[in-house]
Design an enzyme around this catalytic site. Structure first.
Site, PDB file in Angstrom:
ATOM      1  N   HIS A  58      46.806  46.434  54.913  1.00 64.12           N
ATOM      2  CA  HIS A  58      47.775  47.120  55.766  1.00 64.12           C
ATOM      3  C   HIS A  58      47.540  46.870  57.257  1.00 64.12           C
ATOM      4  CE1 HIS A  58      49.110  49.211  52.216  1.00 64.12           C
ATOM      5  NE2 HIS A  58      47.946  49.808  52.046  1.00 64.12           N
ATOM      6  N   HIS A 224      52.774  50.115  49.015  1.00 66.70           N
ATOM      7  CA  HIS A 224      52.070  49.437  47.923  1.00 66.70           C
ATOM      8  C   HIS A 224      53.062  48.920  46.883  1.00 66.70           C
ATOM      9  CE1 HIS A 224      49.348  52.678  49.444  1.00 66.70           C
ATOM     10  NE2 HIS A 224      48.568  51.623  49.599  1.00 66.70           N
TER      11      HIS A 224
END
Length: 337
Positions: A58, A224
């Site tokens: 991320h 995700h």
């Protein structure tokens, strides 16, 4: 087909971390012998320590916000995987300067369980007072039925604003209860919604975990790859922005004259050109609604590997939060002067 600039998939995270410690050796280090325990080299005696953590994949979330004016430490898991309680505990010990530690992390079960365990270890082993703020800003997920109900929402890019406000409050030497109050206030006033155009590939898996057809998009997909709000044909930028803002503005009371900070966040493979097309429309819609923008943040703040798409986060401001949003920051990945 997976095409990535890497060596062995199992070394993806450790080699990434080695590169970061090499490039930013003047600002960050790891504690003990664990690369996954990432801390700032800048210490401020007596300051409340701020820690976060979560899975890799991320960047610049989560570790990118460790530095002056923001966080003091971060524990890093494998791609999309929570770090361990022991790693979180080691970071907690390293960043505590006697005033306690505040954990700020996203609303995911693995992170909640492991951070709670780390807090218990820090209290039992070292007498460190630890408090927690769990950010859940994604309006694509279920809204709590009442203020007292536990937030079920995913934590996504809006956690950046919680880091920013809490970091400035800690830097101003507020005590643990007050820093937590500011972080809670920011978390209660931030809302995010995004759109995904393509899937991403976890290196150890080697293939996309889901598909989005060439002419399709998914409104509200998680970082995700969690299911979004709806899937449909790809639409023009203005139409997408209008739908995202409509959901955000309907979720929290806004009136004419309100001020906000705006984050337009790329998910990993969206050019800045396109993000600024989004900013243009966001500005027009907020202006029409009588909402003024105090600051814009544009770029990659919370990505999902090479996912194409973006998210919009709004932080509803008052004078206190505005002061903390404006505070200076110096980290390897984010600077504000």
């Amino acid at each position: 087909m997976m095409k990535k600039i890497m060596n062995a998939p199992e070394n993806y995270v450790t080699e990434m971390l080695e590169g970061i410690y090499t490039a930013h050796a003047d600002m960050v280090a790891f504690t003990g012998d664990d690369l996954h325990c990432y801390v700032s080299k800048v210490k401020k005696a007596g300051k409340v320590g701020l820690a976060t953590g979560g899975g890799s994949g991320h960047l610049p979330l989560f570790l990118g916000y460790v530095g002056e004016g923001m966080l003091d430490g971060c524990t890093i898991g494998d791609v999309f995987q929570s770090p361990s309680p022991e790693q979180m505990y080691n970071v907690t010990k390293e960043i505590d300067s006697g005033s306690g530690v505040l954990y700020i992390y996203g609303n995911y079960n693995g992170d909640i369980f492991n951070f709670d365990m780390a807090a218990e270890m820090a209290d039992f082993e070292d007498g460190i007072e630890v408090k927690s703020v769990v950010a859940g800003d994604d309006v694509a997920t279920e809204k709590p039925a009442s203020p007292d109900e536990k937030n079920k929402r995913r934590g996504v890019a809006g956690i950046f604003f919680v880091y920013k406000c809490a970091g400035a409050a800690a830097d101003a030497m507020l005590n643990l209860d007050e820093v937590k109050r500011v972080a809670d206030k920011a978390a209660a006033n931030v809302r995010t919604m995004g759109v995904a155009l393509t899937p991403c590939i976890v290196p150890r898996v080697g293939k996309a975990g889901f598909t989005i057809e060439e002419n399709q998009m998914e409104i509200g997909m998680g970082i995700h790859g969690e299911t979004g709000f709806r899937r449909g044909p790809l639409e023009p930028a203005d139409v997408i922005v209008d739908e995202l803002l409509e959901k955000i503005l309907a979720d929290i009371p806004y009136v004419k004259g309100n001020e906000v900070a705006v984050l337009v966040n790329g998910l990993g493979a969206t050019p800045l050109d396109e993000q600024y097309i989004v900013v243009r429309r966001v500005n027009a819609r907020l202006k029409a609604a009588g909402i003024s923008v105090h600051r814009y943040y544009v770029g990659e703040y919370a990505t999902a590997l090479e996912m194409a798409g973006f998210s919009i986060s709004l932080l509803k401001l008052d004078e206190e939060l505005k002061k903390y949003i404006d505070g200076p920051v110096n980290t390897p990945f984010f600077k504000q002067f």
